[in-house]
Design an enzyme around this catalytic site. Structure first.
Site, short mmCIF file in Angstrom:
data_model
loop_
_atom_site.label_atom_id
_atom_site.label_comp_id
_atom_site.label_asym_id
_atom_site.label_seq_id
_atom_site.Cartn_x
_atom_site.Cartn_y
_atom_site.Cartn_z
N LYS A 1 1.07 -32.18 3.71
CA LYS A 1 0.35 -30.94 3.38
C LYS A 1 0.86 -30.24 2.12
O LYS A 1 0.75 -29.02 1.97
CB LYS A 1 0.36 -29.94 4.55
CG LYS A 1 0.02 -30.51 5.91
CD LYS A 1 -1.02 -31.58 5.92
CE LYS A 1 -2.43 -31.13 5.65
NZ LYS A 1 -3.35 -32.32 5.64
N HIS B 1 4.90 -40.38 2.94
CA HIS B 1 5.53 -39.13 3.39
C HIS B 1 6.97 -39.41 3.83
O HIS B 1 7.59 -38.56 4.50
CB HIS B 1 4.78 -38.54 4.59
CG HIS B 1 3.44 -37.95 4.26
ND1 HIS B 1 3.19 -37.23 3.12
CD2 HIS B 1 2.28 -37.93 4.96
CE1 HIS B 1 1.93 -36.81 3.12
NE2 HIS B 1 1.35 -37.23 4.22
N SER C 1 -0.54 -25.02 6.99
CA SER C 1 -1.47 -26.11 6.72
C SER C 1 -1.25 -27.24 7.74
O SER C 1 -2.22 -27.84 8.25
CB SER C 1 -1.25 -26.62 5.28
OG SER C 1 -2.12 -27.68 4.99
N LYS D 1 -12.67 -26.80 -4.92
CA LYS D 1 -14.08 -26.85 -4.50
C LYS D 1 -14.68 -28.24 -4.75
O LYS D 1 -15.36 -28.80 -3.88
CB LYS D 1 -14.88 -25.77 -5.23
CG LYS D 1 -16.35 -25.85 -4.95
CD LYS D 1 -17.07 -24.54 -5.00
CE LYS D 1 -18.53 -24.60 -4.55
NZ LYS D 1 -19.12 -25.87 -4.21
S1 PPS Z 1 -1.73 -34.86 3.61
O1 PPS Z 1 -2.50 -34.97 4.89
O2 PPS Z 1 -0.31 -34.64 3.89
O3 PPS Z 1 -1.94 -35.98 2.72
O4 PPS Z 1 -2.30 -33.53 2.95
P1 PPS Z 1 -2.09 -33.09 1.43
O5 PPS Z 1 -3.14 -33.67 0.60
O6 PPS Z 1 -0.67 -33.30 1.01
O7 PPS Z 1 -2.28 -31.52 1.52
C1 PPS Z 1 -3.47 -30.92 1.95
C2 PPS Z 1 -3.44 -29.49 1.44
O8 PPS Z 1 -3.69 -29.51 0.02
C3 PPS Z 1 -4.85 -28.71 -0.22
N1 PPS Z 1 -5.58 -29.26 -1.38
C4 PPS Z 1 -5.79 -28.57 -2.51
N2 PPS Z 1 -5.41 -27.34 -2.89
C5 PPS Z 1 -5.81 -26.91 -4.12
N3 PPS Z 1 -6.55 -27.65 -4.97
C6 PPS Z 1 -6.95 -28.90 -4.64
N4 PPS Z 1 -7.69 -29.61 -5.49
C7 PPS Z 1 -6.57 -29.41 -3.36
N5 PPS Z 1 -6.78 -30.57 -2.70
C8 PPS Z 1 -6.17 -30.45 -1.50
C9 PPS Z 1 -5.63 -28.80 1.08
O9 PPS Z 1 -6.62 -27.81 1.15
C10 PPS Z 1 -4.51 -28.62 2.08
O10 PPS Z 1 -3.97 -27.30 2.08
P2 PPS Z 1 -4.48 -26.13 3.05
O11 PPS Z 1 -3.49 -25.00 2.85
O12 PPS Z 1 -4.47 -26.64 4.44
O13 PPS Z 1 -5.84 -25.75 2.56
#
Ligand code: PPS
Length: 293
Positions: free
Chosen positions: A50, A110, A140, A232
């Site tokens: 996350k 991870h 998250s 988005k």
């Molecule tokens: S995982 O399952 O561990 O691979 O997840 P990971 O991709 O590391 O993290 C997911 C969180 O990253 C947010 N996210 C983003 N934030 C901003 N901009 C972009 N482009 C973006 N892409 C993914 C996603 O919404 C998760 O965070 P939270 O706080 O839950 O929204």
């Protein structure tokens, strides 16, 4: 790729590899993960869950394809950047996929430095690590546990937060992870990025990735990559929003949930925050690694 979710698959308990708890079915393929042969031309994207893995993966994929979105859209991000330790019923293991894949490979993990397959340390592959502040990660991760059935039940938010602090969640203690990789920078070619910096100035952080990979792209291509990797754009994109991944129920909480800094303030009570701050002080007392919270 299509997946069939076995009817009896539901929230298996975590299992230990070394000292690290891991998603139960991942442990069945652990021998193959341990023996995985990294190569000099691999690029490893490592994170605690996350922390921005999917985001940086899409940025990297587009950089390597010189901003060609059509090429990048040929498969979901979890297929283009296989998740090294991922395996489960009805899902081809990532080690099998990677062993057959053309080079150079981009690989997601991870795993902590303690349990990463040893071949990564004997090769000169590049590594990008992304870290995110612990409080937003905890929030998250809680919502991810709720919607992703590979994890045990998260319990209430308070119960989950306690498990998170104890390191009794998949991939263990956040602090061990971020500190271990921070220290490893001294020995290996690691670009250590922060999610908060990516939010603050995505172009500046993308340019760090470009430089680290030894690539140059015209400004208009850079702008195009940034346009396709906003929160988005990635939420609306079926190749990045995990809508085709099994074991997830996006009606409980979408994978692309909020993508912001400081969402912890809407979840932590005053007493949870005080307890967490004290815990954090102790966990982070032996490092110069700092986070914006
Ligand atoms: S995982 O399952 O561990 O691979 O997840 P990971 O991709 O590391 O993290 C997911 C969180 O990253 C947010 N996210 C983003 N934030 C901003 N901009 C972009 N482009 C973006 N892409 C993914 C996603 O919404 C998760 O965070 P939270 O706080 O839950 O929204």
């Amino acid at each position: 790729m299509s997946f069939v979710l076995p009817p009896d698959f539901n929230r298996p308990p975590l299992r230990l590899v070394g000292d690290m708890p891991i998603i139960g079915p991942f442990a069945d393929n652990w021998d193959n993960v341990e023996q995985f042969q990294a190569r000099d031309d691999d690029l490893l994207i490592s994170t605690y869950p996350k922390s921005g893995t999917t985001w940086v993966s899409k940025v990297v994929d587009l950089i390597l394809n010189k901003g060609d979105m059509e090429e990048s859209q040929k498969a979901a991000i979890f297929e283009r950047v296989p998740f090294l330790e991922c395996s489960g019923p009805g899902v081809p293991s990532a080690t099998d996929i990677l062993n057959k894949q053309d080079f150079p490979r981009v690989i997601k993990t991870h795993l902590s430095v303690e349990v990463l397959p040893r071949s990564f340390w004997s090769k000169n592959c590049k590594i990008i690590y992304v870290a995110r502040n612990a409080k937003d990660v905890a929030v998250s991760y809680y919502h991810f546990y709720r919607m992703a059935y590979g994890h045990p039940e998260p319990g209430t938010w308070d119960e989950f937060l306690n498990s998170f602090m104890d390191g009794n969640v998949a991939f263990g203690r956040w602090s061990t992870h971020v500190k271990g990789w921070w220290k490893m920078r001294q020995q290996k070619d690691i670009l250590y990025l922060f999610y908060e910096d990516m939010l603050e100035d995505p172009k500046r952080e993308m340019q760090k990735v470009l430089k680290f990979l030894g690539k140059e792209l015209p400004d208009e291509v850079q702008e195009k990559i940034l346009k396709h990797t906003t929160f988005k754009a990635m939420k609306d994109n079926p190749m990045t929003n995990y809508s085709s991944f099994p074991f997830m129920d996006h009606s409980i909480s979408p994978f692309m949930r909020k993508g912001i800094f400081g969402d912890w303030k809407t979840h932590f009570t005053v007493s949870q925050n005080e307890k967490f701050d004290e815990y954090y002080r102790q966990e982070m007392a032996d490092t110069d690694l700092t986070f914006r919270m």
